[in-house]
Design a protein around this motif. Structure first.
Motif, PDB file in Angstrom:
ATOM      1  N   GLY A 124     -60.379 -21.685 -36.961  1.00  0.00           N
ATOM      2  CA  GLY A 124     -61.270 -22.786 -36.634  1.00  0.00           C
ATOM      3  C   GLY A 124     -62.670 -22.625 -37.182  1.00  0.00           C
ATOM      4  N   ASP A 125     -63.032 -21.407 -37.604  1.00  0.00           N
ATOM      5  CA  ASP A 125     -64.361 -21.179 -38.183  1.00  0.00           C
ATOM      6  C   ASP A 125     -64.409 -21.665 -39.633  1.00  0.00           C
ATOM      7  OD1 ASP A 125     -65.198 -20.037 -35.851  1.00  0.00           O
ATOM      8  OD2 ASP A 125     -64.840 -17.966 -36.498  1.00  0.00           O
ATOM      9  N   THR A 126     -65.615 -21.846 -40.121  1.00  0.00           N
ATOM     10  CA  THR A 126     -65.809 -22.286 -41.501  1.00  0.00           C
ATOM     11  C   THR A 126     -66.162 -21.086 -42.378  1.00  0.00           C
ATOM     12  OG1 THR A 126     -66.547 -24.480 -40.814  1.00  0.00           O
ATOM     13  CG2 THR A 126     -67.154 -23.763 -43.038  1.00  0.00           C
ATOM     14  N   VAL A 127     -65.479 -21.005 -43.518  1.00  0.00           N
ATOM     15  CA  VAL A 127     -65.701 -19.924 -44.472  1.00  0.00           C
ATOM     16  C   VAL A 127     -66.170 -20.539 -45.787  1.00  0.00           C
ATOM     17  CG1 VAL A 127     -64.634 -18.031 -45.756  1.00  0.00           C
ATOM     18  CG2 VAL A 127     -63.909 -18.506 -43.408  1.00  0.00           C
ATOM     19  N   THR A 128     -67.190 -19.967 -46.396  1.00  0.00           N
ATOM     20  CA  THR A 128     -67.665 -20.445 -47.701  1.00  0.00           C
ATOM     21  C   THR A 128     -66.849 -19.776 -48.800  1.00  0.00           C
ATOM     22  OG1 THR A 128     -69.897 -20.742 -46.835  1.00  0.00           O
ATOM     23  CG2 THR A 128     -69.648 -20.623 -49.234  1.00  0.00           C
ATOM     24  N   VAL A 129     -66.210 -20.617 -49.635  1.00  0.00           N
ATOM     25  CA  VAL A 129     -65.362 -20.124 -50.722  1.00  0.00           C
ATOM     26  C   VAL A 129     -66.099 -20.352 -52.043  1.00  0.00           C
ATOM     27  CG1 VAL A 129     -63.112 -20.268 -51.834  1.00  0.00           C
ATOM     28  CG2 VAL A 129     -63.316 -20.731 -49.372  1.00  0.00           C
ATOM     29  N   THR A 130     -66.362 -19.273 -52.764  1.00  0.00           N
ATOM     30  CA  THR A 130     -67.042 -19.370 -54.065  1.00  0.00           C
ATOM     31  C   THR A 130     -66.091 -18.887 -55.148  1.00  0.00           C
ATOM     32  OG1 THR A 130     -69.155 -18.889 -52.976  1.00  0.00           O
ATOM     33  CG2 THR A 130     -69.080 -18.719 -55.387  1.00  0.00           C
ATOM     34  N   PRO A 131     -65.531 -19.816 -55.959  1.00  0.00           N
ATOM     35  CA  PRO A 131     -64.585 -19.403 -57.004  1.00  0.00           C
ATOM     36  C   PRO A 131     -65.313 -18.847 -58.219  1.00  0.00           C
ATOM     37  CG  PRO A 131     -64.892 -21.758 -57.070  1.00  0.00           C
ATOM     38  CD  PRO A 131     -65.707 -21.274 -55.901  1.00  0.00           C
ATOM     39  N   ALA A 132     -64.581 -18.119 -59.056  1.00  0.00           N
ATOM     40  CA  ALA A 132     -65.151 -17.599 -60.298  1.00  0.00           C
ATOM     41  C   ALA A 132     -65.555 -18.773 -61.181  1.00  0.00           C
ATOM     42  CB  ALA A 132     -64.126 -16.718 -61.017  1.00  0.00           C
ATOM     43  N   LEU A 133     -66.800 -18.752 -61.654  1.00  0.00           N
ATOM     44  CA  LEU A 133     -67.346 -19.805 -62.520  1.00  0.00           C
ATOM     45  C   LEU A 133     -67.273 -21.169 -61.838  1.00  0.00           C
ATOM     46  CD1 LEU A 133     -65.874 -18.694 -65.979  1.00  0.00           C
ATOM     47  CD2 LEU A 133     -68.076 -18.113 -64.946  1.00  0.00           C
ATOM     48  N   GLY A 134     -67.441 -21.195 -60.518  1.00  0.00           N
ATOM     49  CA  GLY A 134     -67.418 -22.454 -59.782  1.00  0.00           C
ATOM     50  C   GLY A 134     -68.535 -22.501 -58.767  1.00  0.00           C
ATOM     51  N   THR A 135     -68.546 -23.535 -57.965  1.00  0.00           N
ATOM     52  CA  THR A 135     -69.591 -23.709 -56.953  1.00  0.00           C
ATOM     53  C   THR A 135     -69.026 -23.439 -55.567  1.00  0.00           C
ATOM     54  OG1 THR A 135     -69.092 -26.074 -56.815  1.00  0.00           O
ATOM     55  CG2 THR A 135     -70.832 -25.386 -58.344  1.00  0.00           C
ATOM     56  N   ALA A 136     -69.905 -23.005 -54.672  1.00  0.00           N
ATOM     57  CA  ALA A 136     -69.479 -22.681 -53.310  1.00  0.00           C
ATOM     58  C   ALA A 136     -69.021 -23.938 -52.578  1.00  0.00           C
ATOM     59  CB  ALA A 136     -70.619 -22.013 -52.559  1.00  0.00           C
ATOM     60  N   ARG A 137     -68.011 -23.762 -51.720  1.00  0.00           N
ATOM     61  CA  ARG A 137     -67.457 -24.908 -50.984  1.00  0.00           C
ATOM     62  C   ARG A 137     -67.015 -24.419 -49.606  1.00  0.00           C
ATOM     63  NH1 ARG A 137     -64.249 -29.719 -52.176  1.00  0.00           N
ATOM     64  NH2 ARG A 137     -62.645 -29.997 -50.580  1.00  0.00           N
ATOM     65  N   PRO A 138     -67.425 -25.094 -48.530  1.00  0.00           N
ATOM     66  CA  PRO A 138     -66.991 -24.688 -47.187  1.00  0.00           C
ATOM     67  C   PRO A 138     -65.540 -25.117 -46.928  1.00  0.00           C
ATOM     68  CG  PRO A 138     -68.390 -26.633 -47.040  1.00  0.00           C
ATOM     69  CD  PRO A 138     -68.386 -26.227 -48.486  1.00  0.00           C
ATOM     70  N   GLU A 139     -64.771 -24.242 -46.302  1.00  0.00           N
ATOM     71  CA  GLU A 139     -63.389 -24.553 -45.943  1.00  0.00           C
ATOM     72  C   GLU A 139     -63.117 -24.048 -44.534  1.00  0.00           C
ATOM     73  OE1 GLU A 139     -61.097 -26.280 -47.397  1.00  0.00           O
ATOM     74  OE2 GLU A 139     -62.042 -26.622 -49.365  1.00  0.00           O
ATOM     75  N   ARG A 140     -62.313 -24.790 -43.812  1.00  0.00           N
ATOM     76  CA  ARG A 140     -61.951 -24.411 -42.444  1.00  0.00           C
ATOM     77  C   ARG A 140     -60.823 -23.374 -42.491  1.00  0.00           C
ATOM     78  NH1 ARG A 140     -61.607 -26.395 -37.041  1.00  0.00           N
ATOM     79  NH2 ARG A 140     -59.546 -26.052 -36.112  1.00  0.00           N
ATOM     80  N   LEU A 141     -60.964 -22.330 -41.678  1.00  0.00           N
ATOM     81  CA  LEU A 141     -59.915 -21.306 -41.577  1.00  0.00           C
ATOM     82  C   LEU A 141     -58.857 -21.806 -40.593  1.00  0.00           C
ATOM     83  CD1 LEU A 141     -58.846 -18.510 -42.278  1.00  0.00           C
ATOM     84  CD2 LEU A 141     -60.312 -17.550 -40.492  1.00  0.00           C
ATOM     85  N   GLU A 142     -57.685 -22.148 -41.130  1.00  0.00           N
ATOM     86  CA  GLU A 142     -56.629 -22.768 -40.320  1.00  0.00           C
ATOM     87  C   GLU A 142     -55.664 -21.767 -39.693  1.00  0.00           C
ATOM     88  OE1 GLU A 142     -56.524 -25.799 -39.510  1.00  0.00           O
ATOM     89  OE2 GLU A 142     -57.995 -26.695 -40.870  1.00  0.00           O
ATOM     90  N   GLY A 143     -55.646 -20.541 -40.195  1.00  0.00           N
ATOM     91  CA  GLY A 143     -54.704 -19.553 -39.631  1.00  0.00           C
ATOM     92  C   GLY A 143     -54.899 -18.179 -40.242  1.00  0.00           C
ATOM     93  N   LEU A 144     -54.395 -17.176 -39.522  1.00  0.00           N
ATOM     94  CA  LEU A 144     -54.476 -15.794 -39.979  1.00  0.00           C
ATOM     95  C   LEU A 144     -53.091 -15.279 -40.340  1.00  0.00           C
ATOM     96  CD1 LEU A 144     -56.958 -14.303 -37.338  1.00  0.00           C
ATOM     97  CD2 LEU A 144     -57.472 -15.234 -39.607  1.00  0.00           C
ATOM     98  N   LEU A 145     -53.047 -14.385 -41.323  1.00  0.00           N
ATOM     99  CA  LEU A 145     -51.783 -13.847 -41.807  1.00  0.00           C
ATOM    100  C   LEU A 145     -51.770 -12.331 -41.671  1.00  0.00           C
ATOM    101  CD1 LEU A 145     -51.405 -15.936 -45.091  1.00  0.00           C
ATOM    102  CD2 LEU A 145     -50.420 -16.422 -42.835  1.00  0.00           C
ATOM    103  N   ASP A 146     -50.573 -11.788 -41.537  1.00  0.00           N
ATOM    104  CA  ASP A 146     -50.379 -10.336 -41.475  1.00  0.00           C
ATOM    105  C   ASP A 146     -49.366  -9.961 -42.553  1.00  0.00           C
ATOM    106  OD1 ASP A 146     -50.207  -7.684 -40.843  1.00  0.00           O
ATOM    107  OD2 ASP A 146     -49.011  -7.961 -39.036  1.00  0.00           O
ATOM    108  N   GLU A 147     -49.869  -9.534 -43.708  1.00  0.00           N
ATOM    109  CA  GLU A 147     -49.017  -9.138 -44.830  1.00  0.00           C
ATOM    110  C   GLU A 147     -49.190  -7.639 -45.065  1.00  0.00           C
ATOM    111  OE1 GLU A 147     -49.233 -13.391 -47.238  1.00  0.00           O
ATOM    112  OE2 GLU A 147     -50.120 -11.591 -48.130  1.00  0.00           O
ATOM    113  N   PRO A 148     -48.092  -6.884 -45.185  1.00  0.00           N
ATOM    114  CA  PRO A 148     -48.209  -5.431 -45.342  1.00  0.00           C
ATOM    115  C   PRO A 148     -49.011  -4.997 -46.562  1.00  0.00           C
ATOM    116  CG  PRO A 148     -45.964  -6.042 -44.756  1.00  0.00           C
ATOM    117  CD  PRO A 148     -46.689  -7.311 -45.064  1.00  0.00           C
ATOM    118  N   LEU A 149     -48.815  -5.681 -47.706  1.00  0.00           N
ATOM    119  CA  LEU A 149     -49.463  -5.272 -48.949  1.00  0.00           C
ATOM    120  C   LEU A 149     -50.432  -6.347 -49.411  1.00  0.00           C
ATOM    121  CD1 LEU A 149     -46.369  -3.807 -50.879  1.00  0.00           C
ATOM    122  CD2 LEU A 149     -47.916  -2.670 -49.279  1.00  0.00           C
ATOM    123  N   GLY A 150     -51.711  -6.057 -49.398  1.00  0.00           N
ATOM    124  CA  GLY A 150     -52.713  -6.992 -49.890  1.00  0.00           C
ATOM    125  C   GLY A 150     -53.244  -7.913 -48.810  1.00  0.00           C
ATOM    126  N   THR A 151     -54.450  -8.437 -49.067  1.00  0.00           N
ATOM    127  CA  THR A 151     -55.080  -9.406 -48.171  1.00  0.00           C
ATOM    128  C   THR A 151     -55.590 -10.559 -49.029  1.00  0.00           C
ATOM    129  OG1 THR A 151     -55.730  -7.673 -46.611  1.00  0.00           O
ATOM    130  CG2 THR A 151     -56.880  -9.773 -46.442  1.00  0.00           C
TER     131      THR A 151
END
Length: 519
Positions: A124-151
């Motif tokens: 439910g929190d807002t996270v600022t996403v800044t892509p490579a060679l792009g502009t920052a954009r706010p996005e809502r965090l809709e869910g959390l994941l649990d993956e053994p390898l990598g985040t």
């Protein structure tokens, strides 16, 4: 019983690592990464997608994008990859921290729980996403994941395109069950516009190769734990029987059958082992969890997976070791020299120490076994290894390891001795069973600077001081008062081994540099 608990800790810690790592790989490549192969292309192309679908044995093709991004919130940031997928993707599974599955949301992003923890954000929190060679954009965090390898972060193709930036385009492929994977990869790689490809099975095989040394380490730890379990339980029960020789001889002299005595001992020992099993299982679970936590980071997440079979088999193995330990005990009970032991059973029968005592009674089987152990180098030195690897606490405070300096070589030497008395928090009294000719005694007379390991204390600096005859007698009286049964056994063993009364043997006071820690 400490030996039972320690054995279960070693076994479950190693088994827990093995099963949990295997489970993590199964989850990653069976529930999360469901595709058989991934191809990276120069650009998104419907024509290339059709060409991939036209290859026999490729049953499904899904487009994907991979964009390097930096996520930020609350002045914290985390760099990862944003993966764009089709809304109804079947190539990637989304596993929540609770072990359930989730779907890709129409808007917003999904993020690995480890990254969210570092950013200090939740659903439910807002996270600022800044892509490579792009502009920052706010996005809502809709869910959390649990993956053994990598985040990583995940979003629909549409959301990923809106975020923009410079990334890679590709396709996720699924093969039929009987497909020749090498042939398929060769056909895919030959298509124009394909820059690279990877096979999920090959990636898993490579990971297993990298983990080969780790599997060997865990297997070695498991074997060591199993052997230590049997050794500790066997030695503990044998020593327990040896210390009760007088009691058993008295019961036999009273007419109790050998079969009843051995059955009673077996029931007592197995009951003690059985009572220690729950404690050992709990400690083993805790040790396995702590060991896994030491490997966990934002890039690797391992959950403890033991199941029911592993603890049940570990408990059964420990109980079996305890049962096998009763066999030599039963033979020893049958060989007890009743007359000899009963003659020595009263510590006050000869009030003036050894004065007036019979010259030397024929040693019984238990005494002979103890004498042989004292004269066998590997038996006497076996506890030293236990102390030096940091497990000396299993012997409690009845024994200590003395590190002294060779008077000729100048090198460290080690010996394990019984603590006769502990008059002060910083003092321990030990006896030289082989008199002044014992090598360790001659070394500490030449150089009294030593180190001792006892209980949880390791390599504590101390000073060794030879005690006077009067001081030794006082320490011996206190020992007899506290351990009358052990005194009977010790007196006979030392006399048989050295042909000298115990009260004439030299004693040494070990004074440490600091107070003993409170337990």
């Amino acid at each position: 019983m400490t030996g039972t608990a320690l054995s279960l800790v070693l076994i479950l810690a190693s088994v827990g690592m093995l099963t949990s790592m295997r489970s993590a790989l199964d989850i990653q490549f069976g529930h999360v990464d469901r595709e058989d192969a991934t191809v990276i292309t120069a650009e998104a192309s419907n024509e290339l997608a059709d060409q991939l679908r036209s290859i026999p044995a490729i049953t499904a093709v899904e487009p994907t994008t991979l964009t390097p991004v930096t996520l930020s919130a609350h002045t914290k940031s985390y760099s990862t990859t944003l993966t764009g997928l089709t809304p109804d993707t079947t190539m990637h599974g989304f596993r929540t921290p609770g072990g359930n599955t989730s779907r890709l949301p129409a808007t917003g992003i999904l993020l690995g729980a480890a990254a969210a923890e570092q950013l200090g954000v939740g659903v439910g929190d807002t996270v600022t996403v800044t892509p490579a060679l792009g502009t920052a954009r706010p996005e809502r965090l809709e869910g959390l994941l649990d993956e053994p390898l990598g985040t990583y972060a995940y979003a629909t193709e549409t959301t990923a395109a809106d975020i923009g930036g410079t990334g890679l385009h590709g396709y996720l492929l699924r093969f039929s069950g009987n497909a020749d994977r090498d042939t398929l990869r060769a056909k895919v790689s030959a298509l124009p516009g394909i820059l690279a490809d990877s096979d999920s099975h090959a990636v898993r095989d490579q990971l297993n190769q990298f983990l080969g040394l780790f599997w060997v380490f865990i297997a070695t730890l498991l074997i060591f734990g199993t052997l230590l379990a049997f050794t500790v339980i066997y030695v503990t029960m044998t020593v327990n029987l040896a210390e009760r020789t007088t009691e058993l001889a008295t019961l036999r002299a009273a007419g109790v059958p050998v079969r009843r005595l051995t059955a009673s001992l077996a029931a007592e020992n197995l009951t003690a082992t059985l009572l220690a099993v729950p404690l050992g299982l709990a400690a083993g679970y805790l040790a396995a969890w702590a060991l896994l936590r030491s490997f966990t980071s934002d890039m690797f997440t391992f959950g403890l997976t033991l199941g029911i079979a592993a603890p049940a088999l570990a408990a059964a193995a420990v109980l079996s070791a305890a049962a096998l330990s009763q066999l030599p005990a039963a033979r020893l009970v049958g060989r007890i020299d009743i007359a000899h032991v009963v003659r020595e059973r009263a510590p006050n029968e000869y009030p003036n120490g050894d004065e007036g005592e019979p010259p030397m009674a024929t040693p019984g089987p238990a005494t002979k076994l103890s004498v042989r152990a004292l004269r066998t180098r590997w038996v006497v030195r076996a506890p030293i290894t236990v102390y030096r690897i940091g497990l000396g606490f299993v012997f409690g405070t009845r024994l200590l390891m003395l590190e002294h300096i060779g008077r000729r070589s100048g090198r460290p030497r080690y010996v394990v001795l019984e603590v006769v008395d502990h008059p002060r928090s910083d003092q321990y009294i030990v006896v030289s069973g082989f008199g002044t000719r014992a090598q360790w005694y001659r070394n500490i007379i030449a150089n009294p600077t030593v180190r001792i390991s006892i209980g949880i204390r390791r390599s504590t600096p101390a000073t060794a001081t030879a005690m006077t005859r009067a001081e030794s007698a006082l320490a011996l009286d206190r020992y007899i008062e506290r351990h009358p049964k052990a005194w009977i056994k010790l007196r006979g063993t030392i006399k048989a081994a050295t042909r000298a009364p115990l009260d004439t043997l030299p004693m040494v006071r070990l004074t440490t540099a600091g107070p003993r820690p409170q337990s």
